[in-house]
Design an enzyme around this catalytic site. Structure first.
Site, PDB file in Angstrom:
ATOM      1  N   ASP A  88       0.956  -1.470   0.306  1.00 19.57           N
ATOM      2  CA  ASP A  88       0.159  -0.241  -0.149  1.00 19.57           C
ATOM      3  C   ASP A  88       1.325   1.003  -0.286  1.00 19.57           C
ATOM      4  O   ASP A  88       0.232   1.941  -0.075  1.00 19.57           O
ATOM      5  CB  ASP A  88      -1.070   0.098   1.567  1.00 19.57           C
ATOM      6  CG  ASP A  88      -2.147  -0.833   1.146  1.00 19.57           C
ATOM      7  OD1 ASP A  88      -1.718  -1.890   1.185  1.00 19.57           O
ATOM      8  OD2 ASP A  88      -2.844  -0.341   0.166  1.00 19.57           O
ATOM      9  N   ASN A 106       1.372  -3.047   4.014  1.00 21.53           N
ATOM     10  CA  ASN A 106       0.786  -4.371   3.347  1.00 21.53           C
ATOM     11  C   ASN A 106      -0.437  -4.836   4.515  1.00 21.53           C
ATOM     12  O   ASN A 106      -0.713  -4.022   5.669  1.00 21.53           O
ATOM     13  CB  ASN A 106       1.484  -5.282   2.581  1.00 21.53           C
ATOM     14  CG  ASN A 106       0.263  -5.427   1.815  1.00 21.53           C
ATOM     15  OD1 ASN A 106      -0.351  -5.036   0.264  1.00 21.53           O
ATOM     16  ND2 ASN A 106       0.410  -6.996   1.842  1.00 21.53           N
TER      17      ASN A 106
HETATM   18  O1  MRU Z   1      -7.938  -2.854   2.815  1.00 18.62           O
HETATM   19  P1  MRU Z   1      -7.349  -3.329   1.201  1.00 18.62           P
HETATM   20  O2  MRU Z   1      -8.222  -4.755   0.767  1.00 18.62           O
HETATM   21  O3  MRU Z   1      -7.043  -2.006   0.710  1.00 18.62           O
HETATM   22  O4  MRU Z   1      -6.259  -3.650   1.434  1.00 18.62           O
HETATM   23  C1  MRU Z   1      -5.463  -4.261   0.298  1.00 18.62           C
HETATM   24  C2  MRU Z   1      -3.889  -4.627  -0.048  1.00 18.62           C
HETATM   25  O5  MRU Z   1      -2.890  -4.407   1.555  1.00 18.62           O
HETATM   26  C3  MRU Z   1      -3.101  -4.862  -1.069  1.00 18.62           C
HETATM   27  O6  MRU Z   1      -2.639  -6.277  -0.613  1.00 18.62           O
HETATM   28  C4  MRU Z   1      -1.947  -3.690  -1.560  1.00 18.62           C
HETATM   29  O7  MRU Z   1      -3.680  -2.881  -2.032  1.00 18.62           O
HETATM   30  C5  MRU Z   1      -1.519  -4.027  -2.871  1.00 18.62           C
HETATM   31  S1  MRU Z   1      -3.158  -4.499  -3.942  1.00 18.62           S
HETATM   32  C6  MRU Z   1      -1.735  -5.023  -5.758  1.00 18.62           C
END
Ligand code: MRU
Length: 337
Positions: free
Chosen positions: A229, A239
């Site tokens: 993220d 992440n």
């Molecule tokens: O809370 P989320 O579902 O948005 O979290 C997503 C993640 O942690 C993913 O691993 C990250 O955004 C990478 S997506 C290619």
């Protein structure tokens, strides 16, 4: 995700409904966009980057319909930009299109379309680079992969990042099996990653998050691949919550822990993971499952949505520009200079 020109709306797959229903949500106003981001109708850092762009167009069109002042439009654009704090891509996408607002909605849409096209190209390139690195650093064939959360086409604009590498390895005939962590509390692994792996015909197990360390330490996994993220300047990576536990187990088992993300997820202004804002979500997401309360009435849930894996636990970070084996120095090679 796509822009529907006739209805002037951002159209999203409603990821909260998967895998049982494939439904679409049309966003024609800022409240709907912000709600979709916060409820995880749309989620995943690269997907949020594109929503940041199109969300600005939604705000401009709503402003035209409702006669907003320039100040009101600016504050609504910022509501979209700041709807979730951890994935840097959301703010990055909104900030990338904001300079085009003076030229009108069409210019903002053109730039948002460019984010989509570039993200898919980045995903495909980083998947090739990541697959090459893994095949050079893992001896077991075919490769047994563990992944956490969802990083496939649902989480991006197309193809995927960590799951994109899995797809690339599968296309090369190099995947034995994928262990997909279910990813409590919102089950991005069991609901979304499993759905995508199923569609691709890639063999997989869904496992409880609590099984990951044991699966790794029993020697059933050759490499863990996750998304990101936000990647700080020194390589520390935010992440989905649970990622750092996977990294610790990989370090103990002496297998590679690989982070895959487009360069839009690299935040060189954030010096280290300590300064990354971790979203704290409602405790009820933890004290319930699929809307049914599973903890005693008085139980309070602690629900950080992300964690930070320190760079020392990461074997390689892969972007479309480079593969960096982080050592604490600047990871700017991941970003085109
Ligand atoms: O809370 P989320 O579902 O948005 O979290 C997503 C993640 O942690 C993913 O691993 C990250 O955004 C990478 S997506 C290619």
């Amino acid at each position: 995700m796509e822009w529907n020109a006739p209805s002037e709306a951002l159209v999203l797959i409603d990821q909260t409904k998967l895998p049982s229903e494939l439904e679409y949500l049309e966003c024609r106003d800022v409240d709907t966009v912000v709600d979709a981001i916060q409820r995880l109708v749309v989620r995943g850092a690269p997907a949020l980057g594109a929503v940041g762009g199109y969300g600005v167009a939604v705000a401009m069109l709503q402003g035209q319909r409702e006669g907003w002042s320039a100040d009101r439009l600016e504050s609504e654009v910022l509501r979209v930009r700041d709807a979730r704090p951890t994935a840097v891509n959301l703010a990055w996408g909104a900030d990338r299109v904001r300079p085009f607002m003076a030229q009108g909605v069409a210019a903002v849409l053109t730039e948002s379309d460019a984010i989509m096209v570039e993200d898919e190209a980045a995903n495909r390139e980083l998947s090739r680079l990541g697959a090459d690195w893994i095949l050079a650093n893992v001896t077991h064939r075919p490769v047994r992969v563990l992944t956490h959360c969802n990083t496939g086409f649902l989480a991006t604009t197309a193809w995927g990042t960590a799951l994109g590498i899995v797809r690339e390895l599968h296309d090369r005939g190099e995947v034995e099996v994928v262990y997909a962590d279910e990813t409590r509390p919102l089950l991005q692994g069991s609901r979304l990653t499993a759905w995508e792996l199923d569609r691709e015909g890639i063999p997989y197990f869904v496992q409880a998050d609590g099984a990951a360390a044991s699966t790794i330490m029993r020697g059933l996994v050759d490499v863990a691949i996750i998304g990101a993220d936000r990647i700080a300047r020194n390589g520390d990576t935010a992440n989905k919550i649970g990622s750092v536990g996977v990294a610790l187990a990989c370090a103990d088992a002496d297998i590679p822990f690989v982070v895959a993300a487009p360069s839009s997820t690299v935040d060189l202004e954030t010096v280290s993971g300590e300064s990354i804002h971790i979203e704290l979500r409602a405790g009820e997401e933890v004290t319930s499952l699929a809307g049914v309360r599973t903890a005693p009435d008085g139980a309070r849930g602690f629900n950080p949505a992300f964690d930070v894996t320190p760079h020392r636990l990461i074997s390689a970070i892969v972007s479309e520009q480079a593969v960096v084996e982080p050592d604490g120095s600047d990871v700017s090679a991941l970003v085109q200079q």
